[in-house]
Design an enzyme around this catalytic site. Structure first.
Site, PDB file in Angstrom:
ATOM      1  N   GLU A  81     102.869 -41.730   8.735  1.00 30.54           N
ATOM      2  CA  GLU A  81     102.223 -43.047   8.769  1.00 30.54           C
ATOM      3  C   GLU A  81     101.101 -43.114   9.800  1.00 30.54           C
ATOM      4  OE1 GLU A  81     103.437 -47.748   9.375  1.00 30.54           O
ATOM      5  OE2 GLU A  81     104.737 -46.170  10.122  1.00 30.54           O
ATOM      6  N   ASP A  82     101.308 -42.546  10.985  1.00 34.00           N
ATOM      7  CA  ASP A  82     100.403 -42.799  12.106  1.00 34.00           C
ATOM      8  C   ASP A  82      99.555 -41.609  12.542  1.00 34.00           C
ATOM      9  OD1 ASP A  82     101.369 -45.372  12.209  1.00 34.00           O
ATOM     10  OD2 ASP A  82     102.915 -44.907  13.685  1.00 34.00           O
TER      11      ASP A  82
END
Length: 714
Positions: free
Chosen positions: A76-77
């Protein structure tokens, strides 16, 4: 931040056969991917995944789960992808990381409809692999432990979401320690003054009474030694939030609470549990109604324990939980016990629940097409306590607290529920709205030809019963709803120059994931779908704009620029209905519904007729319609009716009583509405209310003939 060696050491304590190479590789990969990222506190971001992994080691989970914790934010990051994770650590870990990422993106505290769908996605993710939610819960726990670094508004949002969703979910999974900590951390943000007040009172109590826990533990130790029972005794004061909740439920102050201490007695064998219970009840007086045997009747998440409350020293109430060591392990880790390791092997705990069966027990009753019922059932499963009752043959049935014989009947079988006409509890005939209590025997009385009643929705509490009743009622009214749905679809499609052909409705069914076009029309007629949703499913580019309301000044299409219009008082036409205009002197137009009886008076004046239609789009709620309502003459009925109307975003502009009887009264209610769909939705809601005997739209043809001979705009 815990180093790689320390983390490996934590895992090795319970799993000497751990794959150290994979753990270290995951640690280095995660640190590299998060390099340069920081948390709100200014700490390196990677300290968070490491802390989440450390929390999961306390539950003695397998290597794949620990690695997932280290990598749970990478997809996700960071620049890491699913394929990159799968290539380095295998598809099992990549699927787990991807599952946690999808859970993170779910807005579980959104609107009711979105929340129902997102809860369904949450349970689907859990059904694929329960470890996904275990990582997510540990992630939320560490975020709550470090929440002070966030902005106050973000803190409050996270705390409420934790209190409403994640804490109950942890409890439902049997992880009671995590539920209590999550609740207390959220409580500290939501109501810090209350928590500080309770903590201060605790300090004062300990200063005045001394170490109560040590004294009571000593008393119990003495009694068990006298009885020759080997057991470990653990005592603790309850968490501040638990105390505050009890104060709210019982509506009493801290000083009046007596059961603020809890004790656990952990034995080696199941037989010793009952020996401990005898010893404690022999020494102290048991509090009536506070005994539960979850050993003979385990909870569905595997929890087993004996609960009792006794009057201890100085009359203080003391809660005692008695369980074996294996039961205690499941009580601490819940469903997670299925993956626990000990000495390098999967721990064989006979009380650990198979996660697949546990998920099935949660979801088997849910109607896949009924989002409201699904959300209702999920929340019941997460929040409600259970009662145990019996069939006449002695079989045990588990129901939520507050359940009725209707719920019991549907828990046995849907067919039994549909045919229910009465019930007996412990041999006595009782009303169907009676609340079942623990240990009662329930017998359902059935009759051929019986069908579910709309009033049962007010009686039933379980998602299974309510969903089955709704489906049955929908089938009973299906023909009527299909006819009404077809008319609503025709009106909506005509607004954009289209027709609701069978082919168009088949396309709508496919887009909306419904069985067939009949289901589309039935749901449209029962107000479960709006005409705009059906239209959008077929012609998304032609669907009316919903963002801006259509004002009254441009509500009708077909008027000359200098013409103004009024709605005919006889038929009170609404947007969404077919209309025609009758001209009057002064260049005014009175708009009638196409089926208005008053139009007969103008048949010999065709020059005064104008073809009109309503503007497409969302209209303002300014069109008054009169409803003829007959309701029961009972306390609070009128207030409930007004509340229901308000909940439908409708406004009462006038109310007139036209007939009063000892048991019923009839009234005319003027209500400001948007359109025909708004009216139908309101009538459906009021018609389902048990105190409403009759409801229909009020029309007075006599009001429409005024001015038929000599045009003049009123």
């Amino acid at each position: 931040m815990i180093g790689a060696d320390d983390l490996v050491g934590l895992v090795r304590k319970y799993n000497p056969k751990t794959d150290e190479t994979m753990l270290r590789a995951a640690y280095e990969f995660g640190r590299e991917m998060h390099d340069g990222q920081t948390r709100h506190s200014g700490e390196p971001y990677f300290s968070h995944p490491v802390a989440v992994a450390a929390i999961l080691t306390e539950q003695q989970l397998d290597d794949a789960t620990i690695v997932t914790a280290l990598l749970h934010d990478t997809i996700e990051d960071t620049r890491a992808s699913y394929n990159a994770v799968a290539e380095r650590f295998g598809s099992e870990v990549a699927d787990l990381v991807d599952g946690v990422t999808k859970l993170t993106n779910l807005q579980l505290s959104s609107t009711e409809t979105q929340q129902a769908e997102n809860f369904r996605k949450l349970f689907m993710a859990m059904s694929k692999d329960m470890r996904v939610i275990l990582v997510k819960l540990a992630d939320r726990l560490h975020n709550m432990r470090t929440i002070k670094a966030m902005r106050p508004d973000k803190q409050l949002k996270k705390a409420r979401e934790t209190m409403d969703i994640f804490a109950p979910l942890a409890g439902r999974m049997g992880m009671q320690w995590m539920r209590e900590e999550l609740e207390d951390l959220a409580f500290q943000v939501i109501n810090p003054e209350a928590r500080i007040s309770i903590m201060r009172r605790f300090i004062t109590l300990q200063r005045e009474a001394g170490d109560v826990i040590e004294r009571i533990t000593g008393d119990m130790r003495h009694e068990l030694d006298e009885a020759g029972i080997e057991a470990e005794i653990l005592g603790r004061a309850k968490k501040p939030y638990s105390i505050w909740r009890k104060m709210q439920e019982k509506q009493m102050g801290f000083s009046r609470l007596s059961d603020i201490y809890g004790f656990r007695v952990i034995t080696e064998g199941e037989e010793d549990c009952y020996r401990v219970l005898w010893a404690i009840h022999h020494r102290w007086r048991a509090v009536p109604g506070r005994f539960k045997d979850y050993i003979s009747q385990p909870k569905s998440n595997g929890y087993r324990s004996i609960h009792t409350t006794v009057s201890g020293r100085d009359g203080k109430r003391v809660e005692v939980q008695i369980r074996t060591r294996q039961m205690h392990e499941v009580a601490e880790t819940g469903v997670a016990a299925h993956w626990s390791y000990r000495d390098g092997e999967r721990a064989e705990n006979p009380f650990a629940v198979d996660p697949a069966k546990w998920i099935a027990s949660l979801t088997e009753q849910f109607d896949e097409e009924d989002h409201d019922a699904f959300l209702e059932a999920v929340k019941l499963e997460m929040y409600a306590d259970k009662v145990f009752c019996f069939t006449p043959k002695g079989d045990v049935v588990k129901l939520p607290r507050g359940a009725t014989p209707i719920d019991f009947a549907y828990a046995i079988h849907t067919r039994i529920g549909h045919a229910c006409v009465g019930a007996k509890i412990d041999g006595m005939r009782v009303p169907l709205w009676t609340r079942i209590k623990n240990g009662q025997s329930v017998e359902v009385i059935t009759a051929d030809g019986q069908t579910p009643q709309a009033t049962w929705l007010d009686i039933a509490t379980t998602g299974k019963a309510r969903s089955a009743i709704r489906r049955a009622l929908r089938e009973l009214d299906r023909d009527r709803y299909i006819r009404l749905g077809r008319e609503l679809a025709r009106s909506a499609f005509e607004h954009v120059g289209k027709k609701p052909t069978d082919k168009a409705l088949d396309r709508a069914a496919k887009t909306l994931r419904l069985k067939n076009r009949g289901e589309v029309l039935a749901r449209l007629g029962s107000a479960e779908l709006t005409a705009a949703q059906v239209l959008n499913a077929v012609y998304p580019d032609l669907a009316p704009e919903t963002g801006q309301e259509v004002g009254r000044d441009r509500a009708v299409v077909g008027l000359a620029p200098d013409q103004r219009f009024e709605r005919a008082p006889c038929c009170q036409p609404l947007p969404g209905e077919r209309i025609v205009g009758i001209t009057y002197r002064g260049k005014g137009v009175v708009v009638h519904a196409i089926d208005c009886e008053s139009l007969q008076a103008f048949e010999d004046q065709p020059e005064r007729w104008i073809d009109l239609h309503w503007h497409s789009g969302r209209h303002a709620a300014v069109y008054v319609v009169t409803l003829d309502v007959t309701v029961g003459n009972d306390a609070g009925v009128l207030g409930r009716i007004c509340t229901l109307i308000g909940e439908q975003k409708a406004n009462i502009s006038d109310l007139t009583f036209v007939d009063r009887k000892p048991d019923f009264y009839r009234l005319l209610v003027d209500i400001e509405l948007r359109d025909a769909e708004h009216l139908h939705g309101l009538i459906s809601v009021l018609d389902a209310e048990s105190d409403v005997a009759a409801i229909e739209r009020f029309r007075d043809p006599a009001q429409g003939t005024v001015g038929a001979a000599e045009p003049s705009l009123a």
